[in-house]
Design an enzyme around this catalytic site. Structure first.
Site, PDB file in Angstrom:
ATOM      1  N   LYS A 147      -0.165 -22.058  26.739  1.00 12.39           N
ATOM      2  CA  LYS A 147       0.527 -22.613  25.907  1.00 12.39           C
ATOM      3  C   LYS A 147      -0.049 -23.066  24.882  1.00 12.39           C
ATOM      4  O   LYS A 147       0.635 -22.780  23.372  1.00 12.39           O
ATOM      5  CB  LYS A 147       1.038 -23.834  26.928  1.00 12.39           C
ATOM      6  CG  LYS A 147       1.520 -24.587  25.829  1.00 12.39           C
ATOM      7  CD  LYS A 147       2.420 -26.075  26.712  1.00 12.39           C
ATOM      8  CE  LYS A 147       1.483 -27.073  26.902  1.00 12.39           C
ATOM      9  NZ  LYS A 147       1.188 -28.082  25.397  1.00 12.39           N
ATOM     10  N   ASN A 148      -1.312 -23.867  24.933  1.00 12.84           N
ATOM     11  CA  ASN A 148      -1.386 -24.508  23.295  1.00 12.84           C
ATOM     12  C   ASN A 148      -2.487 -23.138  22.420  1.00 12.84           C
ATOM     13  O   ASN A 148      -2.466 -24.111  21.187  1.00 12.84           O
ATOM     14  CB  ASN A 148      -3.157 -24.919  24.301  1.00 12.84           C
ATOM     15  CG  ASN A 148      -2.157 -26.617  24.244  1.00 12.84           C
ATOM     16  OD1 ASN A 148      -0.817 -26.535  24.675  1.00 12.84           O
ATOM     17  ND2 ASN A 148      -2.665 -27.466  25.033  1.00 12.84           N
TER      18      ASN A 148
ATOM     19  N   ARG B  85       6.143 -33.145  20.384  1.00 13.33           N
ATOM     20  CA  ARG B  85       5.036 -32.579  18.938  1.00 13.33           C
ATOM     21  C   ARG B  85       4.574 -31.781  18.471  1.00 13.33           C
ATOM     22  O   ARG B  85       3.987 -31.585  17.139  1.00 13.33           O
ATOM     23  CB  ARG B  85       4.224 -34.248  19.004  1.00 13.33           C
ATOM     24  CG  ARG B  85       2.752 -34.282  20.486  1.00 13.33           C
ATOM     25  CD  ARG B  85       1.969 -35.297  20.395  1.00 13.33           C
ATOM     26  NE  ARG B  85       1.603 -35.166  18.867  1.00 13.33           N
ATOM     27  CZ  ARG B  85       0.865 -34.828  18.122  1.00 13.33           C
ATOM     28  NH1 ARG B  85       0.002 -33.456  19.046  1.00 13.33           N
ATOM     29  NH2 ARG B  85       0.491 -35.351  17.037  1.00 13.33           N
TER      30      ARG B  85
ATOM     31  N   PRO C 153      -1.803 -39.324  15.706  1.00  9.49           N
ATOM     32  CA  PRO C 153      -1.333 -39.575  14.528  1.00  9.49           C
ATOM     33  C   PRO C 153      -1.653 -38.091  13.681  1.00  9.49           C
ATOM     34  O   PRO C 153      -2.121 -37.034  14.436  1.00  9.49           O
ATOM     35  CB  PRO C 153      -2.139 -40.608  14.179  1.00  9.49           C
ATOM     36  CG  PRO C 153      -3.418 -40.659  15.229  1.00  9.49           C
ATOM     37  CD  PRO C 153      -2.328 -39.926  16.225  1.00  9.49           C
TER      38      PRO C 153
ATOM     39  N   ASP D 183      -2.522 -37.805  10.311  1.00 14.47           N
ATOM     40  CA  ASP D 183      -2.660 -37.959   8.789  1.00 14.47           C
ATOM     41  C   ASP D 183      -3.902 -36.928   8.639  1.00 14.47           C
ATOM     42  O   ASP D 183      -3.844 -36.554   7.551  1.00 14.47           O
ATOM     43  CB  ASP D 183      -3.670 -39.531   9.161  1.00 14.47           C
ATOM     44  CG  ASP D 183      -4.987 -39.504   9.965  1.00 14.47           C
ATOM     45  OD1 ASP D 183      -4.518 -39.588  11.377  1.00 14.47           O
ATOM     46  OD2 ASP D 183      -5.596 -39.992   9.682  1.00 14.47           O
TER      47      ASP D 183
HETATM   48  C1  EPZ Z   1      -4.224 -30.722  21.188  1.00 16.43           C
HETATM   49  O1  EPZ Z   1      -3.581 -31.778  20.961  1.00 16.43           O
HETATM   50  C2  EPZ Z   1      -3.688 -30.113  22.050  1.00 16.43           C
HETATM   51  N1  EPZ Z   1      -2.290 -29.711  22.343  1.00 16.43           N
HETATM   52  C3  EPZ Z   1      -3.913 -31.067  23.321  1.00 16.43           C
HETATM   53  O2  EPZ Z   1      -2.860 -30.641  24.493  1.00 16.43           O
HETATM   54  C4  EPZ Z   1      -4.676 -31.775  23.945  1.00 16.43           C
HETATM   55  O3  EPZ Z   1      -5.294 -32.296  24.656  1.00 16.43           O
HETATM   56  C5  EPZ Z   1      -6.242 -31.611  22.261  1.00 16.43           C
HETATM   57  O4  EPZ Z   1      -5.562 -30.985  21.229  1.00 16.43           O
HETATM   58  C6  EPZ Z   1      -7.315 -32.285  21.745  1.00 16.43           C
HETATM   59  O5  EPZ Z   1      -7.578 -30.884  22.927  1.00 16.43           O
HETATM   60  C7  EPZ Z   1      -1.568 -28.394  22.184  1.00 16.43           C
HETATM   61  O6  EPZ Z   1      -2.850 -27.743  21.068  1.00 16.43           O
HETATM   62  C8  EPZ Z   1       0.104 -28.619  21.686  1.00 16.43           C
HETATM   63  P1  EPZ Z   1      -5.614 -33.434  18.494  1.00 16.43           P
HETATM   64  P2  EPZ Z   1      -3.440 -31.782  18.989  1.00 16.43           P
HETATM   65  O7  EPZ Z   1      -5.628 -33.659  17.090  1.00 16.43           O
HETATM   66  O8  EPZ Z   1      -3.704 -30.943  18.055  1.00 16.43           O
HETATM   67  C9  EPZ Z   1      -7.036 -37.793  16.464  1.00 16.43           C
HETATM   68  C10 EPZ Z   1      -1.909 -30.601  26.440  1.00 16.43           C
HETATM   69  O9  EPZ Z   1      -2.157 -31.474  27.348  1.00 16.43           O
HETATM   70  N2  EPZ Z   1      -6.255 -37.169  15.314  1.00 16.43           N
HETATM   71  O10 EPZ Z   1      -7.151 -32.721  18.788  1.00 16.43           O
HETATM   72  O11 EPZ Z   1      -2.018 -32.792  19.033  1.00 16.43           O
HETATM   73  C11 EPZ Z   1      -5.946 -38.060  18.061  1.00 16.43           C
HETATM   74  O12 EPZ Z   1      -5.198 -38.888  18.038  1.00 16.43           O
HETATM   75  C12 EPZ Z   1      -1.818 -31.285  24.757  1.00 16.43           C
HETATM   76  O13 EPZ Z   1      -1.697 -29.646  27.109  1.00 16.43           O
HETATM   77  C13 EPZ Z   1      -5.948 -38.251  14.083  1.00 16.43           C
HETATM   78  O14 EPZ Z   1      -6.483 -38.986  14.504  1.00 16.43           O
HETATM   79  O15 EPZ Z   1      -4.361 -32.901  19.312  1.00 16.43           O
HETATM   80  C14 EPZ Z   1      -7.051 -37.407  19.247  1.00 16.43           C
HETATM   81  O16 EPZ Z   1      -7.773 -38.736  18.851  1.00 16.43           O
HETATM   82  C15 EPZ Z   1      -2.247 -32.960  24.927  1.00 16.43           C
HETATM   83  N3  EPZ Z   1      -4.986 -38.049  13.054  1.00 16.43           N
HETATM   84  C16 EPZ Z   1      -7.748 -36.116  18.277  1.00 16.43           C
HETATM   85  O17 EPZ Z   1      -7.690 -36.816  16.813  1.00 16.43           O
HETATM   86  C17 EPZ Z   1      -5.050 -36.203  13.154  1.00 16.43           C
HETATM   87  O18 EPZ Z   1      -4.139 -36.150  12.480  1.00 16.43           O
HETATM   88  C18 EPZ Z   1      -7.780 -35.118  19.087  1.00 16.43           C
HETATM   89  O19 EPZ Z   1      -6.286 -34.675  18.520  1.00 16.43           O
HETATM   90  C19 EPZ Z   1      -4.657 -35.838  14.176  1.00 16.43           C
HETATM   91  C20 EPZ Z   1      -5.367 -35.957  15.695  1.00 16.43           C
END
Ligand code: EPZ
Length: 436
Positions: A22-23, A95, A125, A127
């Protein structure tokens, strides 16, 4: 709303194939917006999130052209490049819709995407996404809850970008900037890029479409922008999180599971923990292009371990809840620390309802193993917490009712049917029936 009725105590035994990820599929679908030619994706899982993304792409003028074919093969083509607004009522349900922002902006010079809300695993976020796109020259404002982005002169320009945040790299942020940079004028270097296999899969598709990318899978990705991208035909990588979930299912039921299309290469941190716990993984064949054939069995006694979630290649946060369920039955105290989404513990009180002994201190949970769990009515809250509760139900004595399994349907295809085929007693019923 549907619930799962689970009669615990049955060993899983048999053979199962891992679906497409999916991801990986979600950013791959968004990448279809980068070209006016047809893109075909194969091995696509039939999930609610995928259907939502196809609906969103249609709103952005990119339609599926092979409706009559199986849902695992999606052929899409843009026929109205003027559309550029991803509306709130779709984005709020998923999201990950944010990953259409980069491709839409890069191809059309304009994008309006509703700000994705938070979710139960914490505020989410964007950002870093916006920082990266601004570095590519985008002008970005917020207007009534929407991100409104435009590229001066209609085209982004290459830049050197540091994309790391307080919790490390961002997966979808990297996907957004990587996709946008393929059509920018000049060269882009992304520092602190996400190294997840899903990013490598996206780079494979983009390269097949004509993009010039180096370093995908490493923290530094370099992209030489091109004028336009063409169509491609791409098979989605195997789902490492589904594979890890199935491994936990075999272990928690003391079962004997043969898993096809298992992406072991992207599960090294997970296999390391399973080995420490006392779960045996025998690789039977590695000739399959995407994944291996492996057999998963576990010793009677599960050993406690320490787990800390990290960006890839560390232990994935998406398997934290499932391993917590498994470690509820280990002989001793395990320690699980969540470094990516520090609120990702909605499964803790629900597991406790089943007799698990869990002590949460901030982003760490101490799991004191118990001899057995007891079935109970529990509430699913997010995708991976749902999987965790199902695993616990498979092992628990008696009946477990998992409510709100629509969360599960977002990320696991027909999991009830597939577990039943392996000997589990899992029945999907309407919640009104289960209350009767
Ligand atoms: C992807 O989400 C996955 N989703 C998530 O899977 C997964 O848990 C996550 O990556 C981490 O591996 C998809 O691929 C659709 P991130 P994503 O941006 O990209 C912070 C599941 O269960 N952050 O890598 O949204 C954020 O808060 C889902 O299948 C910022 O601070 O996650 C987090 O602490 C859940 N600012 C960290 O980075 C930003 O602009 C990692 O988030 C973006 C993220």
């Amino acid at each position: 709303m549907d619930v799962f009725l689970i009669e615990g105590g049955r060993r899983l035994d048999g053979r199962i194939r891992v679906n497409g990820a999916k991801n990986a599929a979600l950013p791959l679908l968004a990448a279809c917006l980068l070209t006016d030619e047809r893109v075909t994706l194969r091995e696509v899982p039939d999930l609610a999130d995928i259907r939502n993304m196809v609906r969103l792409l249609a709103e952005l003028g990119c339609h599926r052209t092979n409706e009559a074919e199986a849902p695992s093969v999606l052929s899409l083509r843009t026929d109205d490049p003027a559309l550029s607004h991803a509306r709130y009522d779709i984005v709020r349900t998923m999201r990950a819709s944010i990953c259409v922002l980069g491709p839409t902006l890069a191809r059309r010079g304009l994008a309006r995407v509703s700000m994705p809300g938070g979710c139960l695993i914490g505020d989410r976020p964007v950002d870093l996404h916006l920082r990266g796109l601004r570095a590519l020259g985008a002008q970005i404002e917020l207007d009534s809850g929407d991100i409104v982005a435009s590229a001066p002169g209609g085209r982004l320009r290459g830049a050197r970008i540091f994309l790391g945040g307080p919790n490390g790299s961002t997966v979808l942020g990297t996907a957004n900037v990587l996709s946008a940079a393929t059509l920018a004028k000049g060269t882009t270097t992304i520092e602190c890029a996400a190294c997840e296999p899903e990013i490598v899969d996206l780079a494979r598709l983009l390269t097949a479409m004509g993009a010039r990318i180096r370093g995908a899978g490493s923290p530094r990705i370099t992209i030489d922008g091109v004028e336009s991208l063409g169509g491609a035909d791409h098979a989605v990588m195997a789902d490492r999180i589904e594979a890890g979930t199935l491994m936990c299912a075999a272990a928690i039921t003391n079962g004997d599971l043969t898993i096809e299309n298992c992406p072991l290469d992207s599960l090294m941190a997970v296999v390391d923990r399973l080995d420490a716990i006392g779960v045996d993984i025998d690789v039977l064949d590695e000739s399959d292009a995407g994944g291996a054939l492996c057999r998963v069995t576990s010793q009677r006694m599960l050993r406690p371990v320490e787990i800390t979630t990290q960006p890839f290649p560390g232990f994935p946060t998406d398997l934290q809840a499932q391993f917590m369920a498994l470690l509820c039955l280990a002989e001793g105290n395990s320690i699980i620390t969540e470094k990516i989404f520090t609120e990702r513990f909605m499964h803790v009180p629900e597991l406790a309802r089943m007799g698990a002994r869990l002590l949460r201190q901030g982003s760490t949970v101490v799991v004191s193993g118990v001899r057995s769990l007891v079935g109970a009515p529990v509430m699913a809250s997010d995708l991976r917490a749902s999987a965790s509760l199902i695993l616990a139900g498979l092992a628990a004595r008696g009946t477990t009712v998992v409510n709100r399994v629509y969360h599960l349907d977002r990320g696991y295809e027909r999991l009830d049917e597939r577990l039943r085929a392996l000997g589990a007693s899992v029945t999907r019923v309407d919640e009104k029936e289960s209350a009767a």
